[in-house]
Design a protein around this motif. Structure first.
Motif, PDB file in Angstrom:
ATOM      1  N   GLY A 105       0.767  -1.234   0.000  1.00 50.54           N
ATOM      2  CA  GLY A 105       0.000   0.000   0.000  1.00 50.54           C
ATOM      3  C   GLY A 105       0.800   1.286   0.000  1.00 50.54           C
ATOM      4  N   PHE A 106       2.101   1.225  -0.231  1.00 54.65           N
ATOM      5  CA  PHE A 106       2.925   2.434  -0.277  1.00 54.65           C
ATOM      6  C   PHE A 106       2.795   3.118  -1.638  1.00 54.65           C
ATOM      7  N   ASP A 107       3.026   4.429  -1.654  1.00 55.58           N
ATOM      8  CA  ASP A 107       3.165   5.181  -2.893  1.00 55.58           C
ATOM      9  C   ASP A 107       4.642   5.165  -3.273  1.00 55.58           C
ATOM     10  N   VAL A 108       4.946   4.755  -4.495  1.00 50.53           N
ATOM     11  CA  VAL A 108       6.336   4.532  -4.877  1.00 50.53           C
ATOM     12  C   VAL A 108       6.686   5.260  -6.171  1.00 50.53           C
ATOM     13  N   THR A 109       7.819   5.941  -6.145  1.00 50.73           N
ATOM     14  CA  THR A 109       8.410   6.556  -7.329  1.00 50.73           C
ATOM     15  C   THR A 109       9.806   5.983  -7.516  1.00 50.73           C
ATOM     16  N   VAL A 110      10.142   5.629  -8.750  1.00 54.76           N
ATOM     17  CA  VAL A 110      11.478   5.116  -9.070  1.00 54.76           C
ATOM     18  C   VAL A 110      12.135   6.064 -10.056  1.00 54.76           C
ATOM     19  N   VAL A 111      13.331   6.539  -9.727  1.00 55.26           N
ATOM     20  CA  VAL A 111      14.089   7.395 -10.630  1.00 55.26           C
ATOM     21  C   VAL A 111      15.261   6.588 -11.180  1.00 55.26           C
ATOM     22  N   GLU A 112      15.491   6.699 -12.487  1.00 51.33           N
ATOM     23  CA  GLU A 112      16.534   5.925 -13.161  1.00 51.33           C
ATOM     24  C   GLU A 112      17.257   6.817 -14.168  1.00 51.33           C
ATOM     25  N   ARG A 113      18.588   6.850 -14.057  1.00 53.22           N
ATOM     26  CA  ARG A 113      19.383   7.706 -14.944  1.00 53.22           C
ATOM     27  C   ARG A 113      19.273   7.286 -16.410  1.00 53.22           C
ATOM     28  N   TYR A 114      19.180   5.984 -16.666  1.00 53.17           N
ATOM     29  CA  TYR A 114      19.082   5.505 -18.043  1.00 53.17           C
ATOM     30  C   TYR A 114      17.717   5.862 -18.620  1.00 53.17           C
ATOM     31  N   ARG A 115      17.629   5.878 -19.947  1.00 52.09           N
ATOM     32  CA  ARG A 115      16.384   6.323 -20.601  1.00 52.09           C
ATOM     33  C   ARG A 115      15.262   5.297 -20.546  1.00 52.09           C
ATOM     34  N   GLY A 116      15.535   4.112 -20.061  1.00 50.75           N
ATOM     35  CA  GLY A 116      14.533   3.057 -19.920  1.00 50.75           C
ATOM     36  C   GLY A 116      15.142   1.914 -19.146  1.00 50.75           C
ATOM     37  N   MET A 117      14.633   0.718 -19.344  1.00 48.15           N
ATOM     38  CA  MET A 117      15.240  -0.444 -18.716  1.00 48.15           C
ATOM     39  C   MET A 117      16.581  -0.732 -19.386  1.00 48.15           C
ATOM     40  N   ARG A 118      17.621  -0.874 -18.595  1.00 50.66           N
ATOM     41  CA  ARG A 118      18.956  -1.098 -19.163  1.00 50.66           C
ATOM     42  C   ARG A 118      19.040  -2.483 -19.813  1.00 50.66           C
ATOM     43  N   PRO A 119      19.556  -2.554 -21.029  1.00 46.67           N
ATOM     44  CA  PRO A 119      19.709  -3.857 -21.693  1.00 46.67           C
ATOM     45  C   PRO A 119      20.994  -4.550 -21.250  1.00 46.67           C
ATOM     46  N   GLY A 120      21.100  -5.825 -21.571  1.00 43.61           N
ATOM     47  CA  GLY A 120      22.348  -6.554 -21.382  1.00 43.61           C
ATOM     48  C   GLY A 120      22.663  -6.900 -19.947  1.00 43.61           C
ATOM     49  N   GLU A 124      19.924 -19.901 -13.141  1.00 46.15           N
ATOM     50  CA  GLU A 124      20.773 -18.930 -13.833  1.00 46.15           C
ATOM     51  C   GLU A 124      19.997 -18.377 -15.019  1.00 46.15           C
ATOM     52  N   LEU A 125      19.970 -17.056 -15.133  1.00 43.75           N
ATOM     53  CA  LEU A 125      19.301 -16.408 -16.256  1.00 43.75           C
ATOM     54  C   LEU A 125      20.006 -15.105 -16.563  1.00 43.75           C
ATOM     55  N   LEU A 126      19.641 -14.482 -17.667  1.00 37.41           N
ATOM     56  CA  LEU A 126      20.265 -13.225 -18.041  1.00 37.41           C
ATOM     57  C   LEU A 126      19.718 -12.091 -17.185  1.00 37.41           C
ATOM     58  N   ARG A 127      20.597 -11.158 -16.824  1.00 38.32           N
ATOM     59  CA  ARG A 127      20.207 -10.053 -15.946  1.00 38.32           C
ATOM     60  C   ARG A 127      19.019  -9.282 -16.493  1.00 38.32           C
ATOM     61  N   ASP A 128      19.039  -8.984 -17.809  1.00 43.11           N
ATOM     62  CA  ASP A 128      17.953  -8.185 -18.355  1.00 43.11           C
ATOM     63  C   ASP A 128      16.633  -8.944 -18.404  1.00 43.11           C
ATOM     64  N   ASP A 129      16.665 -10.270 -18.488  1.00 41.48           N
ATOM     65  CA  ASP A 129      15.426 -11.053 -18.437  1.00 41.48           C
ATOM     66  C   ASP A 129      14.785 -10.946 -17.058  1.00 41.48           C
ATOM     67  N   LEU A 130      15.601 -11.043 -16.006  1.00 46.74           N
ATOM     68  CA  LEU A 130      15.064 -10.928 -14.649  1.00 46.74           C
ATOM     69  C   LEU A 130      14.557  -9.519 -14.382  1.00 46.74           C
ATOM     70  N   ALA A 131      15.308  -8.519 -14.832  1.00 47.46           N
ATOM     71  CA  ALA A 131      14.895  -7.134 -14.617  1.00 47.46           C
ATOM     72  C   ALA A 131      13.544  -6.861 -15.276  1.00 47.46           C
ATOM     73  N   ARG A 132      13.378  -7.318 -16.506  1.00 46.98           N
ATOM     74  CA  ARG A 132      12.121  -7.093 -17.222  1.00 46.98           C
ATOM     75  C   ARG A 132      10.976  -7.855 -16.566  1.00 46.98           C
ATOM     76  N   MET A 133      11.253  -9.059 -16.091  1.00 48.00           N
ATOM     77  CA  MET A 133      10.233  -9.870 -15.437  1.00 48.00           C
ATOM     78  C   MET A 133       9.661  -9.150 -14.210  1.00 48.00           C
ATOM     79  N   ILE A 134      10.541  -8.603 -13.398  1.00 43.35           N
ATOM     80  CA  ILE A 134      10.094  -7.910 -12.189  1.00 43.35           C
ATOM     81  C   ILE A 134       9.418  -6.593 -12.547  1.00 43.35           C
ATOM     82  N   PHE A 135       9.982  -5.863 -13.493  1.00 44.23           N
ATOM     83  CA  PHE A 135       9.396  -4.597 -13.937  1.00 44.23           C
ATOM     84  C   PHE A 135       7.960  -4.800 -14.398  1.00 44.23           C
ATOM     85  N   PHE A 174      27.162  -2.876 -24.000  1.00 46.05           N
ATOM     86  CA  PHE A 174      28.464  -3.054 -23.361  1.00 46.05           C
ATOM     87  C   PHE A 174      28.446  -2.500 -21.940  1.00 46.05           C
ATOM     88  N   HIS A 175      28.991  -3.297 -21.024  1.00 47.48           N
ATOM     89  CA  HIS A 175      29.115  -2.862 -19.634  1.00 47.48           C
ATOM     90  C   HIS A 175      30.488  -3.248 -19.116  1.00 47.48           C
TER      91      HIS A 175
END
Length: 363
Positions: free
Chosen positions: A24-39, A101-112, A260-261
């Motif tokens: 029940g919290f109000d949540v704001t997320v700020v992210e420097r990248y222009r969207g979900m980071r790939p890779g 084991e999975l790719l980082r961006d797959d997990l990030a997108r899944m949770i997003f 690239f990272h």
């Protein structure tokens, strides 16, 4: 404490947002990248973090994204095989374990995708924090009851509130680049590693062999701008200029890689993860480095515990968060140093450390 700002939209931040919205919290997320980071590299979800994903209703989806590695081999600098295993891999460990084991961006997108009702401020960053007042580079200033730094090894929130990075970072003497490339080696759910005296790394198939993730690293500590990607690529090109095996082809793909990272392998160790109404989550507060194999799991577990304590024990939430999590975090960070001394391979007590935390239950 119903209005929360989270800095960072990789894995820990959105996972925390999920649980806070559920409570029940109000949540704001700020992210420097222009969207979900790939890779990003292949990451692992283990022990109590698997339970967190199940409680989020994402267990089946998580397992469906498994890299499904069949094994690995190691080659010398000329590409001659010196070791092979179908029982474990360097990136994922024991293949018979329940770990995923999975790719980082797959997990990030899944949770997003699982999070609803959260405000995202992409392509923006925090410029100052004064009590509850937060100013941004682009958005108008606002007030938040709780401010969470889930913004990684080079955390902006940590710098603004706790002090300069050098006060908390411990370099482990290695550096690693990761990027996506075509599967030119035609690997079939397989990974191949090569390690020289100074440079080395590995290549693993990904996304049902449609592509691969390339890991290129070197020993030693170097100064670099962690936001200057072209300079980082040039650094890798210089270090691998004379490397054999598949590295010259890898370099050609590196220049074209959109994801690239590069970063140093390092740990963040702090006496406390909170100050006033500001608290750190994941790598921002307790990075274990890739040598721990536990960075993602610590972030997922940390997000679950922090959200639960903010709901159930708001006056002492940060204290409880640290009391519950710190022994688990410290054990994993210490294990990373043992893994390093063991040539990067997991030490015997790895499984015990992974499962050393009993996950709390929040009603």
């Amino acid at each position: 404490m119903k209005n929360v700002l989270i800095s960072g939209a990789s894995i820990g931040g959105p996972a925390l947002a999920y649980w806070l919205r559920r409570y029940g919290f109000d949540v704001t997320v700020v992210e420097r990248y222009r969207g979900m980071r790939p890779g990003g590299q292949a990451i692992d979800v283990r022990g109590p973090a698997l339970q967190v994903m199940e409680r989020m209703g994402l267990g089946e989806q998580l397992r469906s994204c498994n890299t499904n590695m069949r094994g690995m081999n190691v080659v010398d600098e000329d590409g001659n095989e010196v070791y092979r295993s179908t029982e474990h891999t360097l990136s994922g460990g024991d293949l018979s374990s329940p770990d995923v084991e999975l790719l980082r961006d797959d997990l990030a997108r899944m949770i997003f995708d699982a999070v609803e009702g959260v405000e995202y401020l992409f392509d923006d960053t925090i410029t100052s924090i004064d009590g509850t007042r937060v100013t941004f580079e682009k958005a108008a200033p606002r007030d938040f009851d709780v401010i969470v730094g889930a913004d990684g090894l080079h955390s902006n929130v940590r710098k603004l509130v706790f002090g300069p990075e050098q006060d908390f970072i411990s370099h482990l003497g290695m550096n690693l680049a990761v990027f996506t490339a075509p599967n030119w080696l035609e690997l079939d759910h397989w990974q191949t590693f090569q390690q020289g005296e100074i440079v080395g790394g590995g290549i693993m198939s990904a996304r049902a062999n449609a592509e691969c993730r390339v890991y290129m690293g070197f020993n030693g500590q170097v100064d670099f701008d962690h936001r200057d990607v072209e300079a980082q690529k040039q650094l890798i090109a210089e270090k691998f200029a004379d490397a054999k095996w598949a590295w010259q082809t890898a370099l050609k793909h590196m220049w074209e890689a959109p994801d690239f990272h590069f970063d140093a392998m390092a740990q963040i160790r702090m006496e406390t993860w909170s100050k006033g109404n500001v608290v750190l989550l994941g790598d921002a507060g307790y990075c274990g480095s890739p040598l721990s194999g536990q960075g993602t799991s610590m972030a997922l577990v940390g997000a679950y515990v922090l959200a639960g304590e903010l709901r159930d024990n708001p006056e002492i939430a940060f204290q409880r968060y640290e009391e519950i999590l710190r022994p688990y975090v410290t054990a994993n960070q210490d294990m990373a140093l043992k893994n390093q001394a063991n040539g990067g391979a997991p030490v015997e007590e790895f499984a015990d450390v992974v499962n050393s935390l009993t996950l709390p239950t929040y009603s």
